[in-house]
Design an enzyme around this catalytic site. Sequence first.
Site, PDB file in Angstrom:
ATOM      1  N   SER A   1       0.871  -1.172   0.000  1.00  0.00           N
ATOM      2  CA  SER A   1       0.000   0.000   0.000  1.00  0.00           C
ATOM      3  C   SER A   1       0.907   1.220   0.000  1.00  0.00           C
ATOM      4  O   SER A   1       1.617   1.468   0.982  1.00  0.00           O
ATOM      5  CB  SER A   1      -0.886  -0.024   1.254  1.00  0.00           C
ATOM      6  OG  SER A   1      -1.616   1.180   1.362  1.00  0.00           O
TER       7      SER A   1
ATOM      8  N   LYS B   1      -1.173  -1.152  -4.377  1.00  0.00           N
ATOM      9  CA  LYS B   1      -2.327  -0.292  -4.092  1.00  0.00           C
ATOM     10  C   LYS B   1      -1.830   1.128  -3.934  1.00  0.00           C
ATOM     11  O   LYS B   1      -0.799   1.364  -3.299  1.00  0.00           O
ATOM     12  CB  LYS B   1      -3.004  -0.813  -2.826  1.00  0.00           C
ATOM     13  CG  LYS B   1      -3.855   0.154  -2.037  1.00  0.00           C
ATOM     14  CD  LYS B   1      -4.658  -0.603  -0.980  1.00  0.00           C
ATOM     15  CE  LYS B   1      -4.668   0.117   0.350  1.00  0.00           C
ATOM     16  NZ  LYS B   1      -5.404  -0.630   1.399  1.00  0.00           N
TER      17      LYS B   1
ATOM     18  N   LYS C   1      -3.022   5.204  -2.946  1.00  0.00           N
ATOM     19  CA  LYS C   1      -4.034   5.999  -2.260  1.00  0.00           C
ATOM     20  C   LYS C   1      -4.460   7.131  -3.180  1.00  0.00           C
ATOM     21  O   LYS C   1      -3.611   7.750  -3.832  1.00  0.00           O
ATOM     22  CB  LYS C   1      -3.443   6.577  -0.973  1.00  0.00           C
ATOM     23  CG  LYS C   1      -3.025   5.512   0.037  1.00  0.00           C
ATOM     24  CD  LYS C   1      -4.231   4.866   0.679  1.00  0.00           C
ATOM     25  CE  LYS C   1      -3.836   3.933   1.819  1.00  0.00           C
ATOM     26  NZ  LYS C   1      -5.010   3.370   2.496  1.00  0.00           N
TER      27      LYS C   1
ATOM     28  N   GLU D   1     -11.151   0.700  -3.409  1.00  0.00           N
ATOM     29  CA  GLU D   1     -11.412   0.470  -1.987  1.00  0.00           C
ATOM     30  C   GLU D   1     -12.010   1.715  -1.338  1.00  0.00           C
ATOM     31  O   GLU D   1     -11.486   2.816  -1.484  1.00  0.00           O
ATOM     32  CB  GLU D   1     -10.077   0.093  -1.325  1.00  0.00           C
ATOM     33  CG  GLU D   1     -10.167  -0.269   0.151  1.00  0.00           C
ATOM     34  CD  GLU D   1      -8.809  -0.750   0.692  1.00  0.00           C
ATOM     35  OE1 GLU D   1      -7.937  -1.177  -0.094  1.00  0.00           O
ATOM     36  OE2 GLU D   1      -8.619  -0.686   1.921  1.00  0.00           O
TER      37      GLU D   1
ATOM     38  N   LYS E   1      -9.721  -6.665   8.341  1.00  0.00           N
ATOM     39  CA  LYS E   1      -8.651  -6.375   9.313  1.00  0.00           C
ATOM     40  C   LYS E   1      -9.190  -6.859  10.650  1.00  0.00           C
ATOM     41  O   LYS E   1     -10.152  -6.294  11.159  1.00  0.00           O
ATOM     42  CB  LYS E   1      -8.393  -4.863   9.384  1.00  0.00           C
ATOM     43  CG  LYS E   1      -7.891  -4.238   8.081  1.00  0.00           C
ATOM     44  CD  LYS E   1      -7.775  -2.720   8.194  1.00  0.00           C
ATOM     45  CE  LYS E   1      -7.260  -2.120   6.881  1.00  0.00           C
ATOM     46  NZ  LYS E   1      -7.320  -0.633   6.878  1.00  0.00           N
TER      47      LYS E   1
ATOM     48  N   GLY F   1      -4.135  -4.028   6.389  1.00  0.00           N
ATOM     49  CA  GLY F   1      -3.149  -3.689   7.408  1.00  0.00           C
ATOM     50  C   GLY F   1      -3.389  -2.287   7.923  1.00  0.00           C
ATOM     51  O   GLY F   1      -4.119  -1.504   7.313  1.00  0.00           O
TER      52      GLY F   1
HETATM   53  O1  OSB Z   1      -6.983   2.139   4.396  1.00  0.00           O
HETATM   54  O2  OSB Z   1      -6.023   0.270   4.300  1.00  0.00           O
HETATM   55  C1  OSB Z   1      -6.079   1.416   4.744  1.00  0.00           C
HETATM   56  C2  OSB Z   1      -2.974   2.174   6.844  1.00  0.00           C
HETATM   57  C3  OSB Z   1      -3.552   2.816   7.919  1.00  0.00           C
HETATM   58  C4  OSB Z   1      -4.910   3.009   7.939  1.00  0.00           C
HETATM   59  C5  OSB Z   1      -5.699   2.567   6.876  1.00  0.00           C
HETATM   60  C6  OSB Z   1      -5.136   1.921   5.797  1.00  0.00           C
HETATM   61  C7  OSB Z   1      -3.741   1.755   5.768  1.00  0.00           C
HETATM   62  C8  OSB Z   1      -3.029   1.166   4.656  1.00  0.00           C
HETATM   63  C9  OSB Z   1      -1.668   0.575   4.941  1.00  0.00           C
HETATM   64  O3  OSB Z   1      -3.440   1.170   3.528  1.00  0.00           O
HETATM   65  C10 OSB Z   1      -1.664  -0.896   4.928  1.00  0.00           C
HETATM   66  C11 OSB Z   1      -0.411  -1.450   5.556  1.00  0.00           C
HETATM   67  O4  OSB Z   1       0.559  -1.646   4.822  1.00  0.00           O
HETATM   68  O5  OSB Z   1      -0.404  -1.679   6.780  1.00  0.00           O
HETATM   69 MG    MG Z   2      -8.213   0.958   3.141  1.00  0.00          MG
END
Ligand code: OSB
Ligand code: MG
Length: 378
Positions: free
Chosen positions: A138, A164, A166, A217, A266, A294
């Site tokens: 991510s 992924k 953002k 997402e 999660k 995560g």
């Molecule tokens: O939206 O999935 C999410 C991290 C913190 C809060 C929300 C999210 C995330 C990530 C990171 O996308 C995922 C990771 O590598 O832990």
């Molecule tokens: Mg997310």
Amino acid sequence: MNAIVRLVLREIALSLREPFRTASGSTRHRRILLIEAFDADGAAGWGECVAEEAPSYSPETVDTARAAISAWVAPVALGRRFDGPEQVGPALERAFRGHPMAKAAVEMAAWDLAAQQEGRPLAELLGGTRRRVEAGISLGMQTSPDALARQAAAAVGEGYHRVKIKVAPGEDVAFGFAARKAVGEEFPLSLDANAAYTLDDLAVLRRLDALHPVMIEQPLEADDLSGHARLADSLESPICLDESVTSAARAADAIAWGAAGIINIKPGRVGGHGAARAIHDLAAEKGIPVWCGGMLESGIGRAHNVALASLPGFTLPGDLSPSRRYWKRDVVLPEWTMAQGCLAVPLDRPGIGVEVDREFLETLTTWRQELRPGDAIR
Ligand code: OSB
Ligand code: MG
């Protein structure tokens, strides 16, 4: 399982190698709440609370979780006879409303403790079947599409099975195109909006749809299941829910509404392993693919995620990157590593399968509290 007779709550300060920016904010220095659950024989189980410092991703925060655990979660978990760890989540659900992240932290420690008591790997106790789990990365938001493209290309080179990125209004189309070009037409690319759009943004969401991501997402706000269902009808890409799914009941509603083509599970968000497993089972029954998300966890939370992701229904790569992607030094030994884009499920050791580096942990600890039966702190 043997009763929990002592809980140690602790907060540690751990800094990410790089700031992680999403539509809901930027994180560099994490405050991480850890739970240790002991039985009378001295066996210990570890849990990690996924709440963040600010109520941006979810209403819970590190501070609300600390308060909720001391006052409400601990008194339910401590000193009580549970036949097995699967009874801890329902007991917490009956006891008081909300606070799924606070409940999950203790529930997951109870699962590790039960696995330790039985001398079995947590993954096995949960019903896991995989020996290794596929990793996705991510990527946080970057200052330019070029910078994001470089990171995306590097991730493909490192062997990740999915990238992924953002997105947020104004930082989406150009970044998405740059990432798609960097990873190649066929590579699994996904977009995570962290609830930043509304249905008024349909035009821009259609342009993102044209990047043929494997999923989009959480495009809309957490409570808006009907909006996600409408969006699913308007776009080609599957809609994946993250923030919206705070319990097994909410997952059932989302599936019934047609709001979730895919679910990001999660365990730390939904109340723990019991609820996560229930969502996994329901999704499998309804033909909805799931993957393990995560929350920038330390090696402890990651261990729980890896164990869960070894269940058969986790057919898509998770947000499960190796330790060095996040931290200079992780709090577990061995650190989490990646080979051929996978994390190995530690099936040769009991419980979460990694050892907590207590000496290092002490140097990171900023707050600590011990709780025993009878001393709810309100
Ligand atoms: O939206 O999935 C999410 C991290 C913190 C809060 C929300 C999210 C995330 C990530 C990171 O996308 C995922 C990771 O590598 O832990
Ligand atoms: Mg997310």
